[in-house]
Design a protein around this motif. Structure first.
Motif, PDB file in Angstrom:
ATOM      1  N   VAL A   1       2.982   1.867  -9.228  1.00 47.78           N
ATOM      2  CA  VAL A   1       3.319   2.465  -7.872  1.00 47.78           C
ATOM      3  C   VAL A   1       3.300   1.241  -6.868  1.00 47.78           C
ATOM      4  O   VAL A   1       2.029   0.688  -6.567  1.00 47.78           O
ATOM      5  N   GLY A   2       4.129   1.072  -6.228  1.00 42.98           N
ATOM      6  CA  GLY A   2       4.343   0.239  -4.973  1.00 42.98           C
ATOM      7  C   GLY A   2       4.059   0.989  -3.819  1.00 42.98           C
ATOM      8  O   GLY A   2       4.603   2.016  -3.670  1.00 42.98           O
TER       9      GLY A   2
ATOM     10  N   ILE B   1      -2.138   8.112  -2.213  1.00 43.66           N
ATOM     11  CA  ILE B   1      -3.124   7.691  -3.539  1.00 43.66           C
ATOM     12  C   ILE B   1      -3.431   8.893  -4.075  1.00 43.66           C
ATOM     13  O   ILE B   1      -3.246   9.078  -5.300  1.00 43.66           O
ATOM     14  N   ASP B   2      -4.110   9.919  -3.522  1.00 44.22           N
ATOM     15  CA  ASP B   2      -4.503  11.081  -4.197  1.00 44.22           C
ATOM     16  C   ASP B   2      -3.337  11.813  -4.762  1.00 44.22           C
ATOM     17  O   ASP B   2      -3.370  12.422  -5.745  1.00 44.22           O
ATOM     18  N   PHE B   3      -2.252  11.757  -3.860  1.00 51.04           N
ATOM     19  CA  PHE B   3      -0.991  12.624  -4.353  1.00 51.04           C
ATOM     20  C   PHE B   3      -0.621  12.059  -5.601  1.00 51.04           C
ATOM     21  O   PHE B   3      -0.251  12.778  -6.646  1.00 51.04           O
ATOM     22  N   ILE B   4      -0.399  10.871  -5.788  1.00 49.33           N
ATOM     23  CA  ILE B   4       0.172  10.296  -6.826  1.00 49.33           C
ATOM     24  C   ILE B   4      -0.793  10.246  -8.217  1.00 49.33           C
ATOM     25  O   ILE B   4      -0.302  10.234  -9.108  1.00 49.33           O
TER      26      ILE B   4
ATOM     27  N   GLU C   1      -1.646   6.797 -16.511  1.00 52.85           N
ATOM     28  CA  GLU C   1      -2.517   6.122 -15.597  1.00 52.85           C
ATOM     29  C   GLU C   1      -1.790   5.494 -14.589  1.00 52.85           C
ATOM     30  O   GLU C   1      -0.565   4.992 -14.740  1.00 52.85           O
ATOM     31  N   VAL C   2      -2.308   5.635 -13.323  1.00 47.53           N
ATOM     32  CA  VAL C   2      -1.764   4.899 -11.958  1.00 47.53           C
ATOM     33  C   VAL C   2      -2.258   3.884 -11.750  1.00 47.53           C
ATOM     34  O   VAL C   2      -3.485   3.647 -11.488  1.00 47.53           O
ATOM     35  N   VAL C   3      -1.338   2.857 -11.530  1.00 42.25           N
ATOM     36  CA  VAL C   3      -1.545   1.665 -11.058  1.00 42.25           C
ATOM     37  C   VAL C   3      -1.042   1.187  -9.789  1.00 42.25           C
ATOM     38  O   VAL C   3      -0.022   1.293  -9.706  1.00 42.25           O
ATOM     39  N   VAL C   4      -1.772   1.102  -8.630  1.00 42.79           N
ATOM     40  CA  VAL C   4      -1.241   0.837  -7.545  1.00 42.79           C
ATOM     41  C   VAL C   4      -1.056  -0.682  -7.060  1.00 42.79           C
ATOM     42  O   VAL C   4      -2.052  -1.314  -7.410  1.00 42.79           O
TER      43      VAL C   4
ATOM     44  N   ASP D   1       7.275   1.100 -10.731  1.00 48.40           N
ATOM     45  CA  ASP D   1       8.223   1.988 -11.511  1.00 48.40           C
ATOM     46  C   ASP D   1       8.669   3.160 -10.321  1.00 48.40           C
ATOM     47  O   ASP D   1       9.533   3.581 -10.369  1.00 48.40           O
ATOM     48  N   ILE D   2       7.670   3.244  -9.084  1.00 53.51           N
ATOM     49  CA  ILE D   2       8.117   4.034  -8.170  1.00 53.51           C
ATOM     50  C   ILE D   2       7.569   3.484  -6.959  1.00 53.51           C
ATOM     51  O   ILE D   2       6.397   2.652  -6.813  1.00 53.51           O
TER      52      ILE D   2
END
Ligand code: ARG
Length: 249
Positions: free
Chosen positions: A37-38, A59-62, A72-75, A93-94
């Motif tokens: 996630v960018g 961040i909570d949203f994604i 897994e979400v990687v910011v 990716d998004i």
């Protein structure tokens, strides 16, 4: 005694069941790989740094969406104007960055359903009496952030001296130092800075409303569908409402 043994075995069974369920969750996460996630963590309360960590509404949203997708979400934190290029070149990716779904951007990427409505507002020194709405910016020095929708809006206005900054906070500091007459910024972030910095206020006039949405590559229509479904889900089950409550009430 017999009763206790029975109770214990029931408990163990339950535990085994739960543990098994957990394993399945993990396996699902591994299978699909992380969701990169960018964002640009200079936009409180949507994304900002807290002890070196990117936190905030987005961040909570994604993370809630990632949970729905079993990924897994990687910011990845980067400059705002680098976000869409990073998306196009598959570095992420998004993009989740309080990004407005503008027509111009829609030529290059797809947007999810909107998740937040905002508008551009004008921040001025508390003592200012001459700037009430956008027309009053004519002849003035106005700070905007490079590539933000506020930059586009103000740049289209005749006779405005536009000063571009890389981050919202830099614009706020320029205003406090008297180097610019006003800052044009998204409403929620502007509220945040006005609340946290003495001597500033919002002018009365507001810009048109704009919708924040998640940006996805044009060819990634399956991911876009999954994200829209996940947003529906977290809206329906109350998770989204809790995140709104946490940051905006
Ligand atoms: N909504 C504005 C835009 O789309 C500003 C977004 C800024 N976001 C950020 N994370 N810096 O241009």
């Amino acid at each position: 005694m017999k009763k206790i043994v029975k109770l214990l075995s029931v408990l163990m069974l339950m535990f085994a069941f739960v543990a098994c369920g957990d394993k399945k969750e993990e396996a699902k996460v591994e299978e699909k790989g992380p969701l990169y996630v960018g964002t640009n963590a200079e936009f409180p309360p949507f994304e900002y740094l807290e002890e070196g960590k990117v936190v905030g509404f987005d961040i909570d949203f994604i993370n809630a969406i990632g949970k729905e997708l079993g990924r897994e979400v990687v910011v990845k934190d980067m400059s705002f104007d680098g976000l869409l290029p990073a998306l196009q070149t598959k570095k992420v990716d998004i993009v989740v960055a309080g990004m407005t779904a503008t027509e111009e951007r829609q030529k290059a990427v797809n947007f999810s359903q909107p998740y937040y409505m905002a508008n551009q507002v004008i921040i001025v020194p508390e003592s200012n009496t001459t700037i009430t709405n956008f027309d009053d910016l004519a002849g003035k020095k106005v700070a905007v952030m490079l590539g933000f929708t506020g930059d586009v809006v103000v740049s289209e206005m005749p006779n405005v001296q536009v000063e571009r900054f890389n981050a919202a906070y830099a614009g706020i500091m320029a205003l406090q130092a008297g180097k610019v007459d006003a800052v044009v910024l998204d409403s929620e972030t502007a509220n945040n800075y006005v609340a946290q910095n003495k001597g500033l206020k919002l002018a009365e006039g507001q810009g048109e409303s704009e919708a924040y949405a998640i940006a996805v590559r044009k060819d990634d229509s399956q991911l876009l569908d999954e994200i829209n479904t996940a947003i529906d889900k977290i809206k329906a089950d109350g998770t989204f409402g809790e995140i709104i409550e946490k940051y905006f009430n």
